[in-house]
Structure formats: C-alpha cells, structure tokens
Motif scaffolding. Structure first.
Motif, PDB file in Angstrom:
ATOM      1  N   PHE A  77     106.477 -13.602   2.282  1.00  0.00           N
ATOM      2  CA  PHE A  77     107.232 -12.741   2.673  1.00  0.00           C
ATOM      3  C   PHE A  77     107.658 -11.457   2.429  1.00  0.00           C
ATOM      4  O   PHE A  77     108.484 -10.306   2.925  1.00  0.00           O
ATOM      5  CB  PHE A  77     108.876 -13.096   2.013  1.00  0.00           C
ATOM      6  CG  PHE A  77     109.137 -13.335   0.372  1.00  0.00           C
ATOM      7  CD1 PHE A  77     109.006 -12.299  -0.048  1.00  0.00           C
ATOM      8  CD2 PHE A  77     108.741 -14.745  -0.229  1.00  0.00           C
ATOM      9  CE1 PHE A  77     108.948 -12.815  -1.620  1.00  0.00           C
ATOM     10  CE2 PHE A  77     109.047 -14.802  -1.163  1.00  0.00           C
ATOM     11  CZ  PHE A  77     109.124 -13.706  -1.879  1.00  0.00           C
ATOM     12  N   ALA A  78     106.871 -10.635   1.368  1.00  0.00           N
ATOM     13  CA  ALA A  78     106.841  -9.372   1.139  1.00  0.00           C
ATOM     14  C   ALA A  78     106.699  -8.169   1.964  1.00  0.00           C
ATOM     15  O   ALA A  78     106.521  -7.192   2.585  1.00  0.00           O
ATOM     16  CB  ALA A  78     105.985  -8.733  -0.084  1.00  0.00           C
ATOM     17  N   ASP A  79     105.608  -9.006   3.615  1.00  0.00           N
ATOM     18  CA  ASP A  79     104.582  -8.755   4.806  1.00  0.00           C
ATOM     19  C   ASP A  79     106.006  -8.915   5.348  1.00  0.00           C
ATOM     20  O   ASP A  79     105.770  -9.076   6.941  1.00  0.00           O
ATOM     21  CB  ASP A  79     103.549  -8.654   4.740  1.00  0.00           C
ATOM     22  CG  ASP A  79     102.711  -8.401   3.446  1.00  0.00           C
ATOM     23  OD1 ASP A  79     103.571  -7.076   2.553  1.00  0.00           O
ATOM     24  OD2 ASP A  79     102.066  -9.318   3.492  1.00  0.00           O
ATOM     25  N   LEU A  80     107.366  -9.368   5.001  1.00  0.00           N
ATOM     26  CA  LEU A  80     108.336 -10.090   6.712  1.00  0.00           C
ATOM     27  C   LEU A  80     108.817  -8.141   7.562  1.00  0.00           C
ATOM     28  O   LEU A  80     108.065  -8.781   8.840  1.00  0.00           O
ATOM     29  CB  LEU A  80     109.638 -10.344   5.229  1.00  0.00           C
ATOM     30  CG  LEU A  80     110.709 -10.229   6.597  1.00  0.00           C
ATOM     31  CD1 LEU A  80     110.202 -11.302   7.705  1.00  0.00           C
ATOM     32  CD2 LEU A  80     112.399 -10.406   5.720  1.00  0.00           C
ATOM     33  N   ASP A  85     105.994  -8.821  -5.696  1.00  0.00           N
ATOM     34  CA  ASP A  85     106.100  -9.280  -3.854  1.00  0.00           C
ATOM     35  C   ASP A  85     107.865 -10.264  -3.813  1.00  0.00           C
ATOM     36  O   ASP A  85     108.381  -9.811  -2.716  1.00  0.00           O
ATOM     37  CB  ASP A  85     105.104 -10.971  -4.460  1.00  0.00           C
ATOM     38  CG  ASP A  85     104.281 -10.930  -3.629  1.00  0.00           C
ATOM     39  OD1 ASP A  85     103.839  -9.701  -3.334  1.00  0.00           O
ATOM     40  OD2 ASP A  85     104.065 -11.291  -2.531  1.00  0.00           O
ATOM     41  N   LEU A  86     108.642 -10.410  -4.685  1.00  0.00           N
ATOM     42  CA  LEU A  86     109.367 -10.513  -5.120  1.00  0.00           C
ATOM     43  C   LEU A  86     110.311  -9.263  -4.270  1.00  0.00           C
ATOM     44  O   LEU A  86     111.407  -9.608  -3.521  1.00  0.00           O
ATOM     45  CB  LEU A  86     110.769 -11.539  -5.963  1.00  0.00           C
ATOM     46  CG  LEU A  86     111.944 -11.678  -6.360  1.00  0.00           C
ATOM     47  CD1 LEU A  86     112.791 -12.629  -4.623  1.00  0.00           C
ATOM     48  CD2 LEU A  86     112.634 -12.416  -7.437  1.00  0.00           C
ATOM     49  N   GLU A  87     110.447  -8.177  -5.174  1.00  0.00           N
ATOM     50  CA  GLU A  87     111.471  -7.083  -5.291  1.00  0.00           C
ATOM     51  C   GLU A  87     111.466  -6.568  -3.487  1.00  0.00           C
ATOM     52  O   GLU A  87     112.287  -6.028  -3.140  1.00  0.00           O
ATOM     53  CB  GLU A  87     110.685  -6.168  -6.205  1.00  0.00           C
ATOM     54  CG  GLU A  87     110.881  -6.632  -7.470  1.00  0.00           C
ATOM     55  CD  GLU A  87     110.738  -5.579  -8.390  1.00  0.00           C
ATOM     56  OE1 GLU A  87     109.807  -5.303  -8.131  1.00  0.00           O
ATOM     57  OE2 GLU A  87     111.374  -5.644 -10.129  1.00  0.00           O
ATOM     58  N   ALA A  88     109.756  -6.949  -3.289  1.00  0.00           N
ATOM     59  CA  ALA A  88     109.154  -6.347  -2.084  1.00  0.00           C
ATOM     60  C   ALA A  88     110.105  -6.503  -1.090  1.00  0.00           C
ATOM     61  O   ALA A  88     110.413  -6.680  -0.046  1.00  0.00           O
ATOM     62  CB  ALA A  88     107.717  -6.367  -2.075  1.00  0.00           C
ATOM     63  N   GLY A  89     110.430  -8.456  -1.246  1.00  0.00           N
ATOM     64  CA  GLY A  89     110.657  -8.982  -0.155  1.00  0.00           C
ATOM     65  C   GLY A  89     111.906  -9.142  -0.141  1.00  0.00           C
ATOM     66  O   GLY A  89     112.797  -9.039   0.838  1.00  0.00           O
TER      67      GLY A  89
END
Length: 300
Positions: free
Chosen positions: A71-74, A207-211
């Motif tokens: 989901f970081a690449d959403l 990934d959480l922060e980016a997502g």
C-alpha cells in the motif's frame, strides 16, 4: 474488529474503497456486501498467496480490481487516481502466514527462516542474519522489538553463525531462548526478536509512513481511513499522523509566526480495541488497536 471497521469506513453503495492489506478477505467481503452495482473495491497485498485468494474469490466480480504490491505504492495505481471513499490498512502478519511453517514467521513452527511477506523480493531473515553486523542486529531487536536482551542475543547469533548458518526458525528460537536469563517468562523468549526481525525485513514501519501519506492524498473529502495496528510502534505512527493533520502544532514564541494551520483530517472517536468475545475467539486480537480518521473538505 469487523463491526468497528465497517462502522468506521461507513461504506456507501456507490463508493470506491481500498483494502490495502487483503490477507484472506474478511474485511473485503464485508465491504462488498455493502456496495451496490456502481461501487468499486480495490484490493492490494504483498503476499502472492493472498492475491491468489483474491483472484479466486473476487476476480470475476466487475466491481473488484486487484493488485499485488504494498500500500506504500498506492499512488502508482491508476485505479485509485480518481480518489477513494474509504481505505483500510490491517497491519502486521496475517494468521495464515503464521500458520504456514514454510513462511518462516513463527517461532512455534519449525521452517525455513524467511519472514518475507513478499517472498519474491528483498532478503530473507536468514540472509540478513548471515551478513548483518552484531550492532545492527542488536539495534533492530531493541528498536522494533524493545528487547532488553538485544545485545546478548545479537552476540549469540554472531557466535553461532560463525560455526554454522542459522537457517531454520526452530534453530533461531532455541538460540534466543538459550541466550535469555533463566526465570519465569510471560511470553516465549523469542517473541520480541521474531517480531523485530520481521518488521525490519519487510520495512513495515517505513511502508506504513509512506502508505499513510499516500492514503491522505487519495482520500476524497469526507472519506474515511481505518488502520488496525498490532504493535505500539505502528499505533504511535498512526496516532501521530492523524494528530499532525488534525491539530495545530503548539505555538513557540521564540520562532517566527507560522502559517495558519488548516486541518485536513479529524479523528473519529478514540482508539478502539477488540471486545472480550473477539479476543476469546482470536487471541491475536488482544493487541489490536483501531484508529479511524475522516478527510475534511478542502478549505475555500
């Protein structure tokens, strides 16, 4: 937390929703039951087995789009480009991943020491432990697992790998247990270390922060974001993210006056935890924390 998640997302029939951590589809089924013919559901997961389940169960539903990835690449998914009415992130490792010994997540099931949610990318846990410095191993165990014996465990890992590779979950669990001081243990002695290594291998916090940033950008006005976390570090990131976008930072008289703060999120209620019935049926839910936020309309 199924009921709380559905209430938090507040699904409308013609809305577009993202389940960014499909797992085995429990929440996805709930969203689809509430969607009409004009609604859409986007499903993401890093795990190829989760994606296979999604394709098998929902691949023929014209309302559903499926993508393997984080989901970081959403932001890279065109299907989400027109905005979303709701987003769900259910963090951490899923029960099916823990239950399959070959995935290498569980210290209670001997198997290859892998731990990758996406087994086709990145280093396995065994590869990382074979090459990381003693200091790096200790830092990971302390930072992501809050393991007080991190230095002692790291020292034991480095000493053992000089004799033979550490390639099985059972071997690592036994090694960690032997490095711990004797005494009554409330949890398995390898619990915190396995958790820390898994978080590091999968870049879960990054990934959480980016997502979260990608979700904030993708949400339409009045849309909802629901995040279930199972670790204090995850929950802290989510809590701070919501607060950052919902509350003005405290003023500092020593600094120049900042621009007027315009909130873009509002927290929906307080953090929620699973009730006793759910924790009795699913002990893993004991550590689950749900936070929900709503995207505010853009200022005029």
């Amino acid at each position: 937390m199924f009921v709380q998640v559905m209430e938090g997302l507040r699904v409308v029939e013609d809305g577009t929703y993202l389940d960014g951590t499909f797992g085995r589809g429990g929440h996805a089924r709930g969203v689809l039951q509430r969607l009409g013919a004009g609604g859409r559901l986007l499903l993401m997961d890093k795990d190829p087995e989760a994606i296979a389940t999604a394709e098998r169960e929902f691949g023929k539903d014209p309302r559903v789009s499926i993508r393997r990835g984080s989901f970081a690449d959403l932001a890279r998914w065109d299907a989400a480009a027109d905005g979303l009415d709701g987003i769900l992130f259910d963090l951490g490792v899923s029960s099916p991943q823990l239950d399959v010994a070959e995935r290498g997540f569980s210290f209670g099931k001997d198997g290859p020491l892998d731990m990758r949610m996406d087994p086709d990318s990145g280093q396995s846990a065994a590869q990382w432990l074979a090459n990381a410095s003693e200091q790096d191993i200790a830092d990971v165990l302390w930072t992501y697992g809050e393991e007080r014996m991190s230095r002692r465990i790291a020292r034991s890992i480095v000493a053992r790998r000089a004799q033979q590779p550490i390639e099985r979950t059972g071997d690592l669990a036994q090694l960690i247990a032997s490095a711990m001081p004797r005494g009554k243990q409330e949890i398995h002695p390898a619990t915190r270390s396995f958790q820390a290594i898994r978080i590091h291998i999968n870049r879960e916090l990054a990934d959480l922060e980016a997502g979260l940033d990608a979700a904030h950008a993708a949400l339409k006005p009045h849309a909802r974001l629901a995040v279930i976390s199972f670790h204090s570090l995850e929950d802290r990131i989510v809590k701070r993210f919501i607060a950052k976008h919902a509350k003005a930072p405290p003023a500092n008289r020593r600094l120049p006056e900042a621009e007027v703060f315009v909130p873009t999120l509002r927290a929906i209620g307080d953090a929620q935890k699973a009730d006793s019935a759910e924790t009795a049926a699913n002990p893993r839910a004991r550590s689950a924390v749900l936070r929900v936020a709503e995207k505010l309309a853009e200022a005029a």
